[in-house]
Design an enzyme around this catalytic site. Structure first.
Site, PDB file in Angstrom:
ATOM      1  N   SER A   1       9.046  -5.768  -1.806  1.00 24.14           N
ATOM      2  CA  SER A   1       7.815  -5.192  -1.273  1.00 24.14           C
ATOM      3  C   SER A   1       7.661  -5.634   0.168  1.00 24.14           C
ATOM      4  O   SER A   1       7.779  -6.831   0.468  1.00 24.14           O
ATOM      5  CB  SER A   1       6.605  -5.651  -2.093  1.00 24.14           C
ATOM      6  OG  SER A   1       5.402  -5.428  -1.378  1.00 24.14           O
ATOM      7  N   GLY A   2       7.387  -4.684   1.059  1.00 24.54           N
ATOM      8  CA  GLY A   2       7.221  -5.020   2.458  1.00 24.54           C
ATOM      9  C   GLY A   2       5.972  -5.832   2.731  1.00 24.54           C
ATOM     10  O   GLY A   2       6.024  -6.884   3.386  1.00 24.54           O
ATOM     11  N   SER A   3       4.821  -5.367   2.216  1.00 25.67           N
ATOM     12  CA  SER A   3       3.571  -6.090   2.482  1.00 25.67           C
ATOM     13  C   SER A   3       3.592  -7.472   1.842  1.00 25.67           C
ATOM     14  O   SER A   3       3.100  -8.451   2.432  1.00 25.67           O
ATOM     15  CB  SER A   3       2.360  -5.285   1.990  1.00 25.67           C
ATOM     16  OG  SER A   3       2.447  -5.022   0.607  1.00 25.67           O
TER      17      SER A   3
ATOM     18  N   GLY B   1       5.010  -1.323   2.895  1.00 24.81           N
ATOM     19  CA  GLY B   1       6.302  -1.384   3.555  1.00 24.81           C
ATOM     20  C   GLY B   1       7.363  -0.577   2.843  1.00 24.81           C
ATOM     21  O   GLY B   1       8.153   0.132   3.476  1.00 24.81           O
ATOM     22  N   THR B   2       7.413  -0.672   1.506  1.00 28.84           N
ATOM     23  CA  THR B   2       8.437   0.080   0.772  1.00 28.84           C
ATOM     24  C   THR B   2       8.140   1.575   0.788  1.00 28.84           C
ATOM     25  O   THR B   2       9.064   2.385   0.800  1.00 28.84           O
ATOM     26  CB  THR B   2       8.553  -0.433  -0.673  1.00 28.84           C
ATOM     27  OG1 THR B   2       7.242  -0.623  -1.218  1.00 28.84           O
ATOM     28  CG2 THR B   2       9.312  -1.740  -0.745  1.00 28.84           C
TER      29      THR B   2
END
Length: 350
Positions: free
Chosen positions: A96-98, A264-265
């Site tokens: 996960s980006g965040s 982000g993803t």
């Protein structure tokens, strides 16, 4: 106090962060050793034998399902300085980006990884693999995080599913740390604004439930990754100068959550779809803007390969903010605590 309750009290250390409005609870202490070498193996252990931990911290009175959890664990890869397991309402996303932005900020600002002034490179081990992080630090605070996770690729284009009450919906399937169904928002009647979030959540729930039976649960390199967890709604593209684009975007997390950030993803998935179609080139970028108005910037780094699929490397840039540092006390005799599979993963009382 802990000894007086005959060893039934447990303590969990937390740092709550937010990035783009999405809250990530970074768990810094309170969980014992998890069997397994890699972070992926440790994740699969707690998923099978200690899922009560995830449910506890994402449910009242300890938390809510809009939060994410990031459990700091020892890395297995010698290149990584820390490992982290991501837990959400839908289960255990591999990347996960965040969450990576929040975790990287928390481990630096809390000293788990010593902070260096200026530009600092950090490697974290996620269940999907290594996340290469560049932190910009100033005066003891992280000003921004740029993270590169595993490459994203288009798994299937032009899929159609019959969604009850909504009819036939066209989508593309993309992997970017998890499988996403990507849908043109205008084609299903959405402009992607804050007022639409309840309706977006309802539509996303129906879409993911309908699409799950026809979406693979296997990744060509990571194996079984579970049922479809995410949908991403794409607004129109606006060209910004010669190097970038901007688009309103919304990510749905099953069951029932529209993220406050564009994620982000979700941004990586949109980039992969554009890259596969030749709509964006190496070195160009996309700013995704959530229904709440927060944004992330995703940049294309170059082509990759994943199990025979043409894939794309990218990185995501954002900023995280500290909300709280706290200690949660869990009384295993509390009737609101399901202790069935907690004792095996929580540290023993002090």
């Amino acid at each position: 106090m802990l000894k007086d309750h005959k060893g039934r009290m447990r303590s969990i250390g937390l740092v709550d962060m937010q990035s783009g409005g999405d809250v990530s609870r970074i768990i810094t202490s309170g969980v014992g050793h998890l069997p397994g070498g890699s972070v992926l193996e440790q994740m699969r252990y707690i998923q099978k034998h200690g899922d009560g931990f995830r449910r506890l911290l994402l449910s009242e009175p300890y938390g809510d399902p809009y939060m994410s959890l990031d459990l700091i664990v020892p890395p297995d890869n010698p290149r990584a300085q820390a490992g982290y397991i991501i837990m959400e309402a839908m289960g255990y996303p591999l990347y996960s980006g965040s969450n990576t932005i929040c975790t990287a900020t928390a481990v630096l600002q809390s000293g788990i990884v010593p902070m260096e002034e200026g530009t600092q490179h950090v490697v974290l081990e996620s269940p999907a693999g290594l996340a290469h992080v560049t932190a910009e630090n100033r005066n003891g605070r992280v000003q921004s995080i740029t993270t590169q996770g595993e490459p994203a690729y288009v798994a299937a284009r032009d899929q159609v599913v019959e969604v009850p009450r909504f009819g036939r919906v066209k989508y593309d399937l993309v992997w970017s740390g998890a499988y996403f169904v990507l849908v043109d928002a205008a084609s299903v009647g959405f402009e992607i604004n804050a007022d639409e979030m309840p309706e977006l959540a309802g539509f996303g729930h129906a879409l993911v439930a309908a699409a799950r039976p026809q979406v693979t649960q296997e990744h060509p390199e990571l194996g079984h990754v579970g049922p479809l967890p995410f949908a991403h709604f794409m607004g129109p593209l606006e060209e910004v100068g010669t190097g970038g684009y901007r688009s309103r975007s919304a990510t749905y997390v099953h069951p029932g959550v529209i993220c406050r950030s564009p994620t982000g993803t979700g941004t990586s998935a949109r980039l992969a779809l554009m890259y596969d179609a030749g709509e964006i080139r190496d070195g160009q970028w996309l700013e995704t803007i959530s229904p709440r108005g927060s944004s992330f910037i995703g940049s294309v780094l170059g082509e990759a390969q994943v199990g025979g699929h043409r894939a794309m490397h990218s990185h995501i840039t954002g900023k995280a903010w500290t909300l709280a540092r706290s200690e949660i006390i869990v009384d295993l005799d509390d009737p609101l605590v399901d202790s069935t599979d907690l004792e095996g993963v929580l540290d023993q009382p002090v």
